[in-house]
Scaffold this motif. Structure first.
Motif, PDB file in Angstrom:
ATOM      1  N   GLN A   1       0.805  -1.213   0.000  1.00 21.42           N
ATOM      2  CA  GLN A   1       0.000   0.000   0.000  1.00 21.42           C
ATOM      3  C   GLN A   1       0.845   1.274   0.000  1.00 21.42           C
ATOM      4  OE1 GLN A   1      -2.575  -0.220   3.388  1.00 21.42           O
ATOM      5  NE2 GLN A   1      -3.857  -1.821   2.497  1.00 21.42           N
ATOM      6  N   VAL A   2       2.095   1.174   0.427  1.00 22.68           N
ATOM      7  CA  VAL A   2       2.929   2.370   0.569  1.00 22.68           C
ATOM      8  C   VAL A   2       3.091   3.101  -0.762  1.00 22.68           C
ATOM      9  CG1 VAL A   2       5.229   3.224   1.163  1.00 22.68           C
ATOM     10  CG2 VAL A   2       4.155   1.479   2.588  1.00 22.68           C
ATOM     11  N   ASP A   3       3.513   2.399  -1.796  1.00 30.01           N
ATOM     12  CA  ASP A   3       3.750   3.040  -3.097  1.00 30.01           C
ATOM     13  C   ASP A   3       2.464   3.599  -3.699  1.00 30.01           C
ATOM     14  OD1 ASP A   3       6.466   2.616  -3.077  1.00 30.01           O
ATOM     15  OD2 ASP A   3       6.328   0.700  -4.119  1.00 30.01           O
ATOM     16  N   SER A   4       1.389   2.826  -3.630  1.00 26.32           N
ATOM     17  CA  SER A   4       0.150   3.287  -4.256  1.00 26.32           C
ATOM     18  C   SER A   4      -0.409   4.512  -3.541  1.00 26.32           C
ATOM     19  CB  SER A   4      -0.887   2.160  -4.297  1.00 26.32           C
ATOM     20  OG  SER A   4      -1.208   1.731  -2.994  1.00 26.32           O
ATOM     21  N   LYS A   5      -0.324   4.543  -2.232  1.00 26.67           N
ATOM     22  CA  LYS A   5      -0.810   5.720  -1.500  1.00 26.67           C
ATOM     23  C   LYS A   5       0.076   6.937  -1.761  1.00 26.67           C
ATOM     24  CE  LYS A   5      -3.325   3.404   2.162  1.00 26.67           C
ATOM     25  NZ  LYS A   5      -3.503   3.218   3.602  1.00 26.67           N
TER      26      LYS A   5
END
Length: 76
Positions: free
Chosen positions: A33-37
């Protein structure tokens, strides 16, 4: 926005493979989720996901160490 927080994906994968599978999977989900957020402009969300990924990876590692210790002590 600040610099992209670390995703801890490698640590999440390693704890999934070698430690505690359920906790490692949770860590992998948060790490993904880190990259997409971050790319969506949600800096606070990406920082929160990074911290959660790290926390669950630590939990997986500690759980496996504790269980392995019990196994060693029981085998004696």
């Amino acid at each position: 926005m600040g610099p992209k927080p670390p995703s801890h994906l490698v640590w999440a994968i390693l704890t999934t493979l070698f430690c505690c599978l359920p906790f490692g999977i949770v860590s992998m989900v948060f790490a993904a989720q880190v990259d997409s957020k971050y790319n969506a402009g949600d800096f606070a969300g990406s920082v929160a996901s990074s911290k959660r990924a790290k926390t669950w990876a630590i939990r997986a590692a500690v759980t496996s160490i504790v269980l392995f210790s019990f196994y060693i002590l029981r085998a004696r």
